[in-house]
Motif scaffolding. Structure first.
Motif, PDB file in Angstrom:
ATOM      1  N   GLN A 263      -4.776  -1.967   2.791  1.00  0.00           N
ATOM      2  CA  GLN A 263      -4.716  -1.133   1.594  1.00  0.00           C
ATOM      3  C   GLN A 263      -3.282  -1.150   1.086  1.00  0.00           C
ATOM      4  O   GLN A 263      -2.345  -1.147   1.873  1.00  0.00           O
ATOM      5  CB  GLN A 263      -5.129   0.312   1.925  1.00  0.00           C
ATOM      6  CG  GLN A 263      -6.639   0.444   2.103  1.00  0.00           C
ATOM      7  CD  GLN A 263      -7.086   1.876   2.284  1.00  0.00           C
ATOM      8  OE1 GLN A 263      -6.344   2.696   2.796  1.00  0.00           O
ATOM      9  NE2 GLN A 263      -8.312   2.156   1.875  1.00  0.00           N
ATOM     10  N   SER A 264      -3.147  -1.174  -0.232  1.00  0.00           N
ATOM     11  CA  SER A 264      -1.792  -1.273  -0.770  1.00  0.00           C
ATOM     12  C   SER A 264      -1.509  -0.192  -1.808  1.00  0.00           C
ATOM     13  O   SER A 264      -2.422   0.375  -2.403  1.00  0.00           O
ATOM     14  CB  SER A 264      -1.582  -2.654  -1.403  1.00  0.00           C
ATOM     15  OG  SER A 264      -2.478  -2.828  -2.474  1.00  0.00           O
ATOM     16  N   VAL A 265      -0.219   0.086  -1.981  1.00  0.00           N
ATOM     17  CA  VAL A 265       0.237   1.009  -3.034  1.00  0.00           C
ATOM     18  C   VAL A 265       1.435   0.372  -3.746  1.00  0.00           C
ATOM     19  O   VAL A 265       2.177  -0.405  -3.152  1.00  0.00           O
ATOM     20  CB  VAL A 265       0.683   2.388  -2.469  1.00  0.00           C
ATOM     21  CG1 VAL A 265      -0.515   3.204  -2.042  1.00  0.00           C
ATOM     22  CG2 VAL A 265       1.677   2.249  -1.329  1.00  0.00           C
TER      23      VAL A 265
ATOM     24  N   VAL B  32       1.957  -2.613   1.747  1.00  0.00           N
ATOM     25  CA  VAL B  32       0.604  -2.892   2.230  1.00  0.00           C
ATOM     26  C   VAL B  32       0.496  -2.451   3.684  1.00  0.00           C
ATOM     27  O   VAL B  32       1.304  -2.871   4.524  1.00  0.00           O
ATOM     28  CB  VAL B  32       0.274  -4.402   2.159  1.00  0.00           C
ATOM     29  CG1 VAL B  32      -1.204  -4.631   2.459  1.00  0.00           C
ATOM     30  CG2 VAL B  32       0.631  -4.975   0.803  1.00  0.00           C
ATOM     31  N   GLN B  33      -0.491  -1.627   3.955  1.00  0.00           N
ATOM     32  CA  GLN B  33      -0.788  -1.281   5.348  1.00  0.00           C
ATOM     33  C   GLN B  33      -1.925  -2.209   5.783  1.00  0.00           C
ATOM     34  O   GLN B  33      -2.987  -2.227   5.174  1.00  0.00           O
ATOM     35  CB  GLN B  33      -1.195   0.183   5.479  1.00  0.00           C
ATOM     36  CG  GLN B  33      -1.163   0.644   6.935  1.00  0.00           C
ATOM     37  CD  GLN B  33      -1.694   2.052   7.129  1.00  0.00           C
ATOM     38  OE1 GLN B  33      -2.646   2.452   6.498  1.00  0.00           O
ATOM     39  NE2 GLN B  33      -1.072   2.799   8.036  1.00  0.00           N
TER      40      GLN B  33
ATOM     41  N   LEU C  75      -0.979   6.423  -0.060  1.00  0.00           N
ATOM     42  CA  LEU C  75      -2.159   5.621   0.306  1.00  0.00           C
ATOM     43  C   LEU C  75      -3.401   6.502   0.378  1.00  0.00           C
ATOM     44  O   LEU C  75      -4.458   6.160  -0.169  1.00  0.00           O
ATOM     45  CB  LEU C  75      -1.966   4.996   1.691  1.00  0.00           C
ATOM     46  CG  LEU C  75      -1.496   3.564   1.841  1.00  0.00           C
ATOM     47  CD1 LEU C  75      -1.406   3.225   3.318  1.00  0.00           C
ATOM     48  CD2 LEU C  75      -2.416   2.585   1.140  1.00  0.00           C
ATOM     49  N   LEU C  76      -3.253   7.651   1.053  1.00  0.00           N
ATOM     50  CA  LEU C  76      -4.391   8.558   1.206  1.00  0.00           C
ATOM     51  C   LEU C  76      -4.821   9.112  -0.152  1.00  0.00           C
ATOM     52  O   LEU C  76      -6.008   9.250  -0.434  1.00  0.00           O
ATOM     53  CB  LEU C  76      -4.035   9.702   2.162  1.00  0.00           C
ATOM     54  CG  LEU C  76      -3.938   9.291   3.631  1.00  0.00           C
ATOM     55  CD1 LEU C  76      -3.324  10.415   4.460  1.00  0.00           C
ATOM     56  CD2 LEU C  76      -5.300   8.915   4.198  1.00  0.00           C
ATOM     57  N   ALA C  77      -3.836   9.402  -1.023  1.00  0.00           N
ATOM     58  CA  ALA C  77      -4.156   9.958  -2.339  1.00  0.00           C
ATOM     59  C   ALA C  77      -4.867   8.923  -3.212  1.00  0.00           C
ATOM     60  O   ALA C  77      -5.796   9.249  -3.942  1.00  0.00           O
ATOM     61  CB  ALA C  77      -2.886  10.455  -3.028  1.00  0.00           C
ATOM     62  N   GLU C  78      -4.428   7.673  -3.129  1.00  0.00           N
ATOM     63  CA  GLU C  78      -4.991   6.647  -4.016  1.00  0.00           C
ATOM     64  C   GLU C  78      -6.282   6.037  -3.493  1.00  0.00           C
ATOM     65  O   GLU C  78      -7.125   5.607  -4.274  1.00  0.00           O
ATOM     66  CB  GLU C  78      -3.958   5.540  -4.263  1.00  0.00           C
ATOM     67  CG  GLU C  78      -2.784   6.048  -5.088  1.00  0.00           C
ATOM     68  CD  GLU C  78      -1.783   4.963  -5.439  1.00  0.00           C
ATOM     69  OE1 GLU C  78      -2.062   3.772  -5.192  1.00  0.00           O
ATOM     70  OE2 GLU C  78      -0.713   5.321  -5.964  1.00  0.00           O
TER      71      GLU C  78
ATOM     72  N   THR D  76      -5.781   6.849   7.203  1.00  0.00           N
ATOM     73  CA  THR D  76      -5.989   5.712   6.303  1.00  0.00           C
ATOM     74  C   THR D  76      -7.052   4.797   6.912  1.00  0.00           C
ATOM     75  O   THR D  76      -7.295   4.818   8.123  1.00  0.00           O
ATOM     76  CB  THR D  76      -4.696   4.905   6.097  1.00  0.00           C
ATOM     77  OG1 THR D  76      -4.368   4.270   7.332  1.00  0.00           O
ATOM     78  CG2 THR D  76      -3.546   5.803   5.655  1.00  0.00           C
ATOM     79  N   LEU D  77      -7.675   4.002   6.064  1.00  0.00           N
ATOM     80  CA  LEU D  77      -8.737   3.119   6.553  1.00  0.00           C
ATOM     81  C   LEU D  77      -8.246   2.146   7.640  1.00  0.00           C
ATOM     82  O   LEU D  77      -8.909   2.012   8.670  1.00  0.00           O
ATOM     83  CB  LEU D  77      -9.364   2.355   5.378  1.00  0.00           C
ATOM     84  CG  LEU D  77     -10.511   1.431   5.769  1.00  0.00           C
ATOM     85  CD1 LEU D  77     -11.675   2.199   6.376  1.00  0.00           C
ATOM     86  CD2 LEU D  77     -10.984   0.619   4.565  1.00  0.00           C
TER      87      LEU D  77
END
Ligand code: ZN
Length: 140
Positions: free
Chosen positions: A7-9, A27-28, A65-68, A117-118
């Protein structure tokens, strides 16, 4: 091989060379059995570019990340919920927590409120499955 989960922001920082806005992409990624945080950044004004891999995710980027993307929830399915000792052992090893915290984490996992996060939840679900626990990361 299990699929890569990422997942990225996007966010802006200040360029350390010229003071203009630096466009950053963090990116996580869950790959090869661990979660890592990679950042790529480039300055539109001076061309400064940087890529940083294998860092720890800063708390504000994790919040972003969690918000988006929303929070994923870790679920243990069916009779595996009775294997409390095995679940606690995995939680202690993966989260680096003590026994008391692991008991609290076990409670939240079994209640279905252990979220993150996922990539983080998917990693825990995979480690649990590797120990014979039926677990999954429920996407937001
Ligand atoms: Zn610059």
């Amino acid at each position: 091989m299990e699929p890569v989960v990422a997942q990225s922001v996007r966010y802006a920082e200040t360029c350390q060379d010229c003071g203009a806005d630096l466009e950053c992409c963090g990116v996580q990624v869950l790959a090869h059995g661990c979660v890592q945080w990679d950042v790529g950044a480039s300055c539109t004004a001076c061309g400064f570019a940087i890529a940083v891999c294998f860092g720890d995710i800063p708390s504000e980027r994790r919040a972003q990340l969690l918000a988006e993307h929303g929070a994923a929830t870790l679920r243990v399915i069916g009779p595996s919920a009775k294997k409390r000792v095995v679940i606690m052992r995995v939680l202690r090893a993966e989260l680096g927590i003590d026994l008391v915290s692991a008991k609290a984490a076990l409670g939240s996992v079994l209640n279905g409120d252990h979220s993150g996060t996922l990539p983080e939840m998917e990693l825990l679900a995979r480690k649990l499955r590797a120990s014979g626990i039926a677990a999954e990361a429920a996407r937001p």
